[in-house]
Design an enzyme around this catalytic site. Structure first.
Site, short mmCIF file in Angstrom:
data_model
loop_
_atom_site.label_atom_id
_atom_site.label_comp_id
_atom_site.label_asym_id
_atom_site.label_seq_id
_atom_site.Cartn_x
_atom_site.Cartn_y
_atom_site.Cartn_z
N GLU A 1 -22.12 -6.83 -4.21
CA GLU A 1 -21.17 -5.65 -3.77
C GLU A 1 -20.39 -7.09 -3.28
O GLU A 1 -20.32 -8.11 -2.82
CB GLU A 1 -21.13 -4.86 -3.04
N GLU B 1 -14.20 35.44 7.62
CA GLU B 1 -15.17 37.58 8.01
C GLU B 1 -14.09 38.23 6.30
O GLU B 1 -14.95 39.04 6.33
CB GLU B 1 -14.54 37.79 9.06
N GLY C 1 0.40 14.32 -8.83
CA GLY C 1 -0.01 15.64 -8.82
C GLY C 1 -1.00 16.40 -7.68
O GLY C 1 -1.40 17.68 -8.33
N CYS D 1 -12.45 9.33 0.85
CA CYS D 1 -12.71 10.06 1.51
C CYS D 1 -12.79 10.21 3.40
O CYS D 1 -11.85 10.79 4.41
CB CYS D 1 -14.21 10.80 1.32
N HIS E 1 -17.33 38.00 14.06
CA HIS E 1 -15.79 38.02 14.63
C HIS E 1 -15.29 37.58 16.05
O HIS E 1 -16.23 37.58 16.71
CB HIS E 1 -15.53 39.64 15.05
N ALA F 1 -13.16 20.73 -2.11
CA ALA F 1 -11.95 20.56 -1.10
C ALA F 1 -11.11 19.32 -0.98
O ALA F 1 -11.15 17.85 -1.15
CB ALA F 1 -12.25 20.75 0.71
N LYS G 1 -9.18 8.57 4.99
CA LYS G 1 -8.72 9.62 4.65
C LYS G 1 -8.48 10.62 5.70
O LYS G 1 -7.58 11.34 6.28
CB LYS G 1 -8.56 9.98 3.28
N THR H 1 -15.63 3.02 -1.87
CA THR H 1 -14.34 3.82 -2.07
C THR H 1 -14.43 5.00 -0.96
O THR H 1 -13.52 4.73 -0.32
CB THR H 1 -13.94 4.34 -3.08
N CYS H 2 -15.27 5.08 -1.10
CA CYS H 2 -15.34 6.74 0.16
C CYS H 2 -15.10 6.18 1.46
O CYS H 2 -14.24 6.47 2.08
CB CYS H 2 -17.13 7.14 -0.25
N TYR I 1 -5.36 15.15 -6.36
CA TYR I 1 -5.33 16.11 -5.06
C TYR I 1 -4.91 14.83 -4.02
O TYR I 1 -4.47 14.80 -2.73
CB TYR I 1 -7.12 16.10 -4.34
N TYR J 1 -24.59 0.75 6.65
CA TYR J 1 -24.90 0.38 5.47
C TYR J 1 -25.44 -0.50 5.22
O TYR J 1 -26.25 -1.01 4.29
CB TYR J 1 -23.40 0.77 4.33
N GLU K 1 -2.24 14.87 -0.66
CA GLU K 1 -3.24 14.65 0.71
C GLU K 1 -2.17 13.45 1.53
O GLU K 1 -2.42 14.13 3.06
CB GLU K 1 -4.63 14.20 0.88
N SER L 1 -20.76 5.05 -3.25
CA SER L 1 -21.56 5.69 -2.12
C SER L 1 -22.92 6.12 -3.71
O SER L 1 -24.12 6.48 -3.30
CB SER L 1 -21.44 7.56 -2.73
N GLY L 2 -22.88 5.64 -5.17
CA GLY L 2 -23.97 6.36 -5.89
C GLY L 2 -25.24 4.92 -5.91
O GLY L 2 -26.70 5.28 -5.70
#
Ligand SMILES: Cc1cc2nc3c(=O)[nH]c(=O)nc-3n(C[C@H](O)[C@H](O)[C@H](O)COP(=O)(O)OP(=O)(O)OC[C@H]3O[C@@H](n4cnc5c(N)ncnc54)[C@H](O)[C@@H]3O)c2cc1C
Length: 452
Positions: free
Chosen positions: A36, A442, A177, A49, A437, A342, A52, A43-44, A179, A101, A183, A16-17
């Site tokens: 590379e 909301e 324990g 990400c 609504h 998230a 997953k 990884t992402c 993320y 990519y 997940e 990513s970076g």
């Protein structure tokens, strides 16, 4: 560039970076190389990400199908999962992204080396047997799962292997324990695997607002995950039918897989950093200053390898700030506060700003607003899900300093809240905003009663 160097910028790692830094620097007319060793997108894209989230979607269908009955849909028979189709369709999608990519790098004018790069001295990078002189070397090599060594630890797998399993086990033990652990526990459970989450501490997701982490735990249990807190794995042995896992204070358990999601360490081993002045910190992370420069002025580093905030959008933003520093006016800065994030566990957790405990420690006078309700889908659909929301407000300035949600679409909703908090929104701004609504979101603009 003067003739002293082959490249202005040599990026090690096309994750990513690294990719963002390479493309932006090339766009500013710099001569750029990227090496590379494994997979484009890092990884992402390959083992993080993206695959997953595809698995999270897959694991949610049984509940949705169950809910559909209450809306009048007849299910002639219980649908079954073809794991190989899910896994292979996921892999095909990842290969499509790898191709994108490749084109992005090509089209930017940067040169891509397919191979492992090492640093052989300040300004020197070796790849595929050739040494290049670079004015700036950027280390963007990311991280790697860490599995502690204990009797039988060789039988444990990491999140990397989860994306390529030959078959799904009947029973899975997920250890950790954080993320990634919660997940994968949700994914496996949703895909029909008898899932046990083993964590040595008393609280899951301990860096998040405690009440929200508790809601996640309750929600996971309600959906069928068995959670064993304050429990450690003592050893794993291979049996004829799978794996037998020895646990503290509990009978041994049999499982098809034991997934260790107990942390990641910086990818700095055997990179040649000892041939430079680069200094390593905790977990092998590269120590950098505010401009991502290491203790060696020819070497910069960013993303997971610097061990700050290990998220894709952060690595990307760090890359943009670095390129501005090296080749722009240097005005861009990165603000590590108020990063919305998230956890794609089930139920989902979205959060931005301070948790209640952190806010109490930092601010002298806060108010907390909470709301807990049954989502509308459940009224006809049945099911156990609830939605919990929380606002933490600094009473002195009236600014909302924390915004948290557990429940469906938390990530999508909290992204917008992130903008509000970045802009310094006050509780009065939230109150003056008209709700949409009927929606769950909301509730964030209608919470009027202080909980404490
Ligand atoms: C299971 C999982 C789920 C995740 N989910 C999320 C999520 O939902 N949201 C989110 O924001 N983040 C998530 N992340 C974190 C995210 O993937 C990382 O923060 C992000 O990929 C970091 O980017 P990076 O550029 O620093 O490193 P990476 O993306 O890891 O890229 C590093 C690259 O460098 C290459 N490399 C390493 N050494 C060399 C070498 N010597 N020569 C050449 N190449 C080399 C590697 O092969 C790799 O491609 C998740 C991570 C995992 C493991």
């Amino acid at each position: 560039m003067n003739d002293e160097f082959d490249y202005d910028l040599f990026v090690i790692g096309a994750g990513s970076g690294g990719v963002r830094a390479a493309r932006m620097a090339a766009g500013k007319g710099q001569k750029v190389a990227v090496a590379e060793e494994r997979y484009l997108g890092g990884t992402c894209v390959n083992v993080g990400c993206v695959p997953k989230k595809l698995f999270v979607y897959a694991s949610q269908f049984p509940e949705l199908l169950h809910a559909s009955k209450g809306f009048g849909w007849n299910m002639p028979e219980l649908p079954t999962l073809d794991w190989a189709t899910l896994r292979d369709n996921k892999t095909a999608e990842i290969e499509r992204l790898n191709g994108i990519y490749n084109s992005l790098i090509d089209n930017s004018g940067a040169h891509l080396f397919d191979g492992r790069a090492t640093i052989t001295g300040p300004h020197l990078v070796e790849v595929n047997g050739e040494t290049f002189r670079a004015r700036v070397i950027l280390v963007a090599t990311g991280g790697w799962p860490y599995i502690p060594v204990f009797p039988g630890s060789e039988h444990a797998i990491s999140s990397n292997e989860m994306f390529f399993l030959d078959s799904l086990p009947e029973t899975a033990l997920v250890v950790g324990g954080g993320y990634i652990a919660v997940e994968f526990a949700g994914i496996l459970n949703g895909l029909g695997v008898d899932t046990h989450l083993i964590y040595r501490g008393p609280n899951l997701l301990k860096s998040f607002d405690r009440e929200m982490s508790e809601k996640v735990k309750e929600g996971m249990i309600a959906k069928g995950v068995t959670i064993h807190l304050n429990t450690e794995v003592n050893g794993i042995i291979k049996t004829d039918s799978g794996l037998r896992v020895a646990l503290t204070g509990q009978p041994d358990m049999d499982a098809g897989i034991v997934l260790y999601a107990t942390g990641r360490e910086a990818n700095t081993a055997n990179l040649g950093l000892e041939k430079t002045a680069v200094v390593l910190g905790k977990n092998g992370a590269i120590v950098v200053d505010d401009n991502f420069c290491t203790a060696d002025s020819s070497v910069y580093a960013l993303g997971d390898v610097i061990g700050r905030v290990q998220l894709t959008p952060v690595a990307i933003q760090e890359a943009m700030v670095l390129v501005d520093h090296l080749y722009g006016d240097g005005a861009a800065v990165i603000d590590y506060t108020g990063i919305p994030t998230a956890v794609f566990c089930q139920p989902e957790l979205g959060t931005v700003g301070l948790g209640e405990e952190e806010a109490r420690a930092e601010y002298c006078d806060i108010s907390v607003y909470t709301s807990d309700f049954k989502p509308m889908l459940q009224t006809l659909g049945g099911g156990t899900d609830r939605i919990t929301m929380k606002l933490v407000v600094d009473n002195v300035s009236d600014r909302v300093i924390g915004c948290h949600m557990v429940g469906d679409h938390a990530a999508e909703i909290i992204q917008g809240m992130g903008i509000a908090l970045k802009a310094g929104a006050t509780k009065a701004h939230f109150d003056a905003t008209v709700g949409i609504h009927p929606s769950a979101a909301e509730e964030f603009v209608t919470m009027s009663e202080k909980s404490r």
